[in-house]
Design a protein around this motif. Structure first.
Motif, PDB file in Angstrom:
ATOM      1  N   ARG A 224       0.820  -1.226   0.000  1.00 33.49           N
ATOM      2  CA  ARG A 224       0.000   0.000   0.000  1.00 33.49           C
ATOM      3  C   ARG A 224       0.847   1.267   0.000  1.00 33.49           C
ATOM      4  NH1 ARG A 224      -2.060  -3.224   3.971  1.00 33.49           N
ATOM      5  NH2 ARG A 224      -1.318  -1.848   5.619  1.00 33.49           N
ATOM      6  N   LEU A 225       2.167   1.125  -0.112  1.00 27.97           N
ATOM      7  CA  LEU A 225       3.039   2.287  -0.066  1.00 27.97           C
ATOM      8  C   LEU A 225       2.838   3.160  -1.299  1.00 27.97           C
ATOM      9  CD1 LEU A 225       6.353   0.596   1.130  1.00 27.97           C
ATOM     10  CD2 LEU A 225       4.899   2.135   2.460  1.00 27.97           C
ATOM     11  N   PRO A 226       2.592   4.457  -1.125  1.00 30.55           N
ATOM     12  CA  PRO A 226       2.418   5.340  -2.288  1.00 30.55           C
ATOM     13  C   PRO A 226       3.629   5.281  -3.210  1.00 30.55           C
ATOM     14  CG  PRO A 226       1.809   6.470  -0.257  1.00 30.55           C
ATOM     15  CD  PRO A 226       2.440   5.175   0.158  1.00 30.55           C
ATOM     16  N   GLY A 227       3.363   5.100  -4.479  1.00 27.33           N
ATOM     17  CA  GLY A 227       4.428   5.054  -5.463  1.00 27.33           C
ATOM     18  C   GLY A 227       5.095   3.702  -5.605  1.00 27.33           C
ATOM     19  N   LEU A 228       4.899   2.804  -4.645  1.00 31.39           N
ATOM     20  CA  LEU A 228       5.535   1.480  -4.696  1.00 31.39           C
ATOM     21  C   LEU A 228       4.535   0.332  -4.717  1.00 31.39           C
ATOM     22  CD1 LEU A 228       8.599   1.675  -2.242  1.00 31.39           C
ATOM     23  CD2 LEU A 228       8.659   1.380  -4.716  1.00 31.39           C
ATOM     24  N   ALA A 229       3.271   0.620  -4.400  1.00 30.06           N
ATOM     25  CA  ALA A 229       2.310  -0.454  -4.186  1.00 30.06           C
ATOM     26  C   ALA A 229       2.163  -1.360  -5.401  1.00 30.06           C
ATOM     27  CB  ALA A 229       0.963   0.127  -3.785  1.00 30.06           C
ATOM     28  N   TYR A 232       5.265  -3.437  -5.908  1.00 31.35           N
ATOM     29  CA  TYR A 232       5.384  -4.433  -4.851  1.00 31.35           C
ATOM     30  C   TYR A 232       4.440  -5.606  -5.103  1.00 31.35           C
ATOM     31  CZ  TYR A 232       7.427  -5.272  -0.209  1.00 31.35           C
ATOM     32  OH  TYR A 232       8.163  -5.745   0.839  1.00 31.35           O
ATOM     33  N   ARG A 233       3.213  -5.299  -5.503  1.00 33.67           N
ATOM     34  CA  ARG A 233       2.261  -6.379  -5.771  1.00 33.67           C
ATOM     35  C   ARG A 233       2.734  -7.253  -6.928  1.00 33.67           C
ATOM     36  NH1 ARG A 233      -1.647  -2.355  -4.227  1.00 33.67           N
ATOM     37  NH2 ARG A 233      -1.853  -1.672  -6.395  1.00 33.67           N
ATOM     38  N   ARG A 234       3.311  -6.642  -7.964  1.00 29.20           N
ATOM     39  CA  ARG A 234       3.833  -7.434  -9.082  1.00 29.20           C
ATOM     40  C   ARG A 234       4.966  -8.344  -8.632  1.00 29.20           C
ATOM     41  NH1 ARG A 234       3.505  -2.488 -11.828  1.00 29.20           N
ATOM     42  NH2 ARG A 234       5.782  -2.225 -11.696  1.00 29.20           N
ATOM     43  N   LEU A 235       5.795  -7.831  -7.715  1.00 30.99           N
ATOM     44  CA  LEU A 235       6.941  -8.619  -7.268  1.00 30.99           C
ATOM     45  C   LEU A 235       6.537  -9.802  -6.386  1.00 30.99           C
ATOM     46  CD1 LEU A 235       9.515  -5.782  -6.571  1.00 30.99           C
ATOM     47  CD2 LEU A 235       9.614  -7.518  -8.374  1.00 30.99           C
TER      48      LEU A 235
END
Length: 274
Positions: A224-229, A232-235
């Motif tokens: 849920r991190l802004p700009g990383l979510a 992160y989910r793809r990873l």
């Protein structure tokens, strides 16, 4: 009889059934590992029932996880890198043995050999000096004419080619458990990403490669991190498929089997049970 039974339980934890023994690699069986949180279902207790041998590749908390070890049968034999046994015994683990790279032990019908890995072996990471510090290792698990290779955590190194020549009677390794990512949006030193994991396969040349060390743990709120979510989910899902594609693009003879969480991995007859 004589085949290999495999189940991936998340992260680098694989249940290996071979030659009458049940082995667990780097067990992580709880909802949390320090600050990290599990984002996939917990393995049921039946998935670690009957484990009689535990192989720990190095001392980082997501590989040597004391709460997970305490869930196992207290009579299970735990094998750690040389230099860590006293530390682990002081924390209540009863049966501990050590292996350095090149050393072997026999467990029932199995022979387990530690092989080199290039990764920080310090309990608290490469920048700290207090606490136990050992060489990280991988393992060759041999029995009933089959060989399973657990890489642990490692960077690429020249010795991988030699590992690939260590199958039973000099033949190829049947199955390699290959780390293809980690638990964060980036990788630190001593890890393999999908492309470099394919290079490891090119050096080891197992019949089958199973991608591990992916899709299980995140930092709190990581998805849920802004700009990383979105990244992160793809990873959490993409690395094993990118690894399979990289192996195929190189024309390597290795079959890549992407495991389903907790499911028995259907090995070809040449590598596992018919």
């Amino acid at each position: 009889m004589g085949g290999i039974g495999l189940r991936w339980l998340g992260h680098s934890t694989v249940r290996v059934e071979l030659a009458g023994s049940t082995v667990l690699t780097d067990p992580v069986l709880t909802r949390a590992v320090g600050p990290l949180r599990r984002v996939v279902p917990l393995p049921p207790p039946a998935s670690w029932a009957g484990v009689d041998l535990v192989l720990v590749s190095h001392l980082h908390g997501d590989h040597l996880h004391l709460p997970s070890l305490r869930l196992l049968d207290p009579g299970a034999r735990v094998v750690v890198p040389r230099g860590a046994a006293g530390w682990l015994r002081s924390r209540g683990v009863r049966w501990v043995d050590e292996l350095a790279p090149g050393e072997s032990l026999v467990h029932g019908g199995l022979r387990v050999t530690a092989v080199p890995a290039v990764h920080s072996g310090h309990r608290w990471g490469p920048r700290l000096r207090h606490g136990p510090d050992t060489a990280a290792v991988g393992h060759l698990i041999e029995g009933d004419g089959r060989t399973v290779h657990a890489l642990g955590d490692t960077d690429l190194h020249d010795g991988m080619t030699g590992i690939g020549e260590r199958g039973v009677d000099g033949g190829p390794i049947d199955v390699s458990l290959v780390p293809v990512w980690g638990w964060g949006p980036t990788l630190g030193p001593g890890h393999l990403d999908p492309r470099r994991a394919a290079e490891a396969v090119a050096r080891v040349r197992p019949a089958v490669a199973v991608p591990v060390h992916w899709g299980t743990l995140t930092v709190p709120g990581g998805t849920r991190l802004p700009g990383l979510a979105a990244r992160y989910r793809r990873l959490l899902t993409d690395p094993p498929r990118a690894f399979a594609a990289a192996v195929a693009a190189r024309g390597l003879p290795t079959s890549v089997l992407v495991p389903g969480l907790g499911e028995r991995i259907a090995l070809p007859a040449a590598a596992g049970a018919p």
